[in-house]
Design a protein around this motif. Sequence first.
Motif, PDB file in Angstrom:
ATOM      1  N   CYS A 126       0.823  -1.211   0.000  1.00 59.56           N
ATOM      2  CA  CYS A 126       0.000   0.000   0.000  1.00 59.56           C
ATOM      3  C   CYS A 126       0.863   1.269   0.000  1.00 59.56           C
ATOM      4  N   TYR A 127       0.806   2.030  -1.101  1.00 61.47           N
ATOM      5  CA  TYR A 127       1.663   3.221  -1.191  1.00 61.47           C
ATOM      6  C   TYR A 127       1.216   4.336  -0.262  1.00 61.47           C
ATOM      7  N   SER A 128      -0.057   4.305   0.179  1.00 55.45           N
ATOM      8  CA  SER A 128      -0.543   5.341   1.100  1.00 55.45           C
ATOM      9  C   SER A 128      -0.489   4.874   2.555  1.00 55.45           C
ATOM     10  N   SER A 129       0.057   3.684   2.792  1.00 54.27           N
ATOM     11  CA  SER A 129       0.141   3.109   4.152  1.00 54.27           C
ATOM     12  C   SER A 129      -1.213   3.185   4.860  1.00 54.27           C
ATOM     13  N   SER A 130      -2.263   2.876   4.136  1.00 45.85           N
ATOM     14  CA  SER A 130      -3.605   2.865   4.728  1.00 45.85           C
ATOM     15  C   SER A 130      -3.797   1.602   5.562  1.00 45.85           C
ATOM     16  N   SER A 131      -4.750   1.671   6.492  1.00 47.81           N
ATOM     17  CA  SER A 131      -4.984   0.504   7.354  1.00 47.81           C
ATOM     18  C   SER A 131      -6.223   0.756   8.209  1.00 47.81           C
ATOM     19  N   PRO A 132      -6.706  -0.282   8.920  1.00 44.05           N
ATOM     20  CA  PRO A 132      -7.843  -0.086   9.841  1.00 44.05           C
ATOM     21  C   PRO A 132      -7.479   0.863  10.986  1.00 44.05           C
ATOM     22  N   ARG A 133      -6.192   1.053  11.244  1.00 44.94           N
ATOM     23  CA  ARG A 133      -5.779   1.929  12.353  1.00 44.94           C
ATOM     24  C   ARG A 133      -5.781   3.408  11.958  1.00 44.94           C
ATOM     25  N   ALA A 134      -5.834   3.684  10.658  1.00 44.49           N
ATOM     26  CA  ALA A 134      -5.831   5.087  10.214  1.00 44.49           C
ATOM     27  C   ALA A 134      -7.205   5.699  10.457  1.00 44.49           C
ATOM     28  N   HIS A 135      -7.205   6.910  10.977  1.00 42.53           N
ATOM     29  CA  HIS A 135      -8.479   7.582  11.263  1.00 42.53           C
ATOM     30  C   HIS A 135      -8.510   8.925  10.560  1.00 42.53           C
ATOM     31  N   GLY A 136      -9.709   9.487  10.542  1.00 39.31           N
ATOM     32  CA  GLY A 136      -9.856  10.821   9.976  1.00 39.31           C
ATOM     33  C   GLY A 136     -10.207  10.762   8.499  1.00 39.31           C
ATOM     34  N   ALA A 137     -10.885  11.813   8.062  1.00 36.27           N
ATOM     35  CA  ALA A 137     -11.276  11.912   6.663  1.00 36.27           C
ATOM     36  C   ALA A 137     -11.421  13.383   6.318  1.00 36.27           C
ATOM     37  N   LEU A 138     -11.216  13.694   5.054  1.00 33.56           N
ATOM     38  CA  LEU A 138     -11.346  15.081   4.617  1.00 33.56           C
ATOM     39  C   LEU A 138     -12.826  15.464   4.537  1.00 33.56           C
ATOM     40  N   ALA A 139     -13.103  16.713   4.882  1.00 34.84           N
ATOM     41  CA  ALA A 139     -14.492  17.180   4.905  1.00 34.84           C
ATOM     42  C   ALA A 139     -15.065  17.236   3.490  1.00 34.84           C
ATOM     43  N   LEU A 140     -16.346  16.896   3.396  1.00 32.43           N
ATOM     44  CA  LEU A 140     -17.011  16.887   2.090  1.00 32.43           C
ATOM     45  C   LEU A 140     -16.969  18.268   1.429  1.00 32.43           C
ATOM     46  N   ASP A 141     -17.263  19.324   2.192  1.00 35.09           N
ATOM     47  CA  ASP A 141     -17.319  20.650   1.556  1.00 35.09           C
ATOM     48  C   ASP A 141     -15.939  21.088   1.049  1.00 35.09           C
TER      49      ASP A 141
END
Length: 352
Positions: free
Chosen positions: A25-40
């Motif tokens: 995974c080039y973005s080092s994503s995982s179940p432990r990663a939290h947070g998301a960018l706001a829709l607006d």
Amino acid sequence: MGPTGSARILQIHPTRQCNLSCLHCYSSSSPRAHGALALDLLCEAISDAADEGFNFVSLSGGEPLLYKPLAQLLQHAHTCGMRTSVTSNGMLLTAPNIELLYGNVDVLAISIDGIPESHNRIRGSQLAFDTMKARLPLLRAANLNFGFIFTLTQYNLNELDWVRDFAISEGAKLLQIHPLEEVGNAATMLQGSAPDATESAYAWLLAQQSNNSALRVQIDLAFSETVKQHPELVFASAASELKIKRFGDLVSPIVIEADATVSPIQYGFARDFAIGNLTQAPLRTLLKDWQVQRLPAFYALCRDVYDEIACAPKPYFFDWNNLIGKRAEETNHPSPMKKSGQSNVVHAHSDI
Ligand code: SF4
């Protein structure tokens, strides 16, 4: 024109949260990663990108299906006149999620890494392949077009035929072959596994042979001789592009990463060339400033890489995104070889 042809691509990683934690995974994503960018925040960026001539929004991860406002984001892209794609590991393609995607996504790309054993090993889950495969009848029943993305490594070329046959038998319309990039998790977990020039050349040939009416096969590799004749494909033609006003005609793709950093070309591109951060200014402002302050340096980098390709002693196939990403890093941190005035020549191992 650049490496993405007529598509002007805005790639968005709304979150690094994922149900898997893959070795590559080039973005080092995982179940432990939290947070998301706001829709607006993202909708405003998509509007700005459309104004700048971008015509394609590509959502990647983390797993985009874990981003709660995914449907609204895709709908906004369509409202702006852009086509959409979503890349998913396929495990969460439940009936409600397929309903969410229906009409909102133009290209659904499902990741595959080889035969089931290889796929599960790289995905870090014994359930990964069977769960993904079990979702495919739902996609067909919903009449939702889909394709597969196969990550090519130094060791799985012999599985490409199997993947092609699997894609055809499951009704996929597209098979995209993407060379492994040794960044993110792969930098440590799969070090030395990126395909070399020989492997790349064979993959190219297999891809050409595999193209047929049932399945379109694309490979994310460039041929040095084509690039030599068409420097505009790697942003290395004369600086006439600078006269073009819209940013989408100057650099594509641009990438919004999960921390709101905007990068040219690919996720994690050398920070010295970062376009900015959406939490500090809207995309239209970031693009305008970067065009004045950093675009000339970016084009100079592209021309250096072009010269390197043109000087290679033999023709060869290569991953341009990966190559320019590495050279951009070296610009940030010059290697001892560079400091001593020697150039980085790519050595071709193929006679093709
Ligand atoms: S490669 Fe895809 S499925 Fe695997 S951890 Fe990264 S985002 Fe998730």
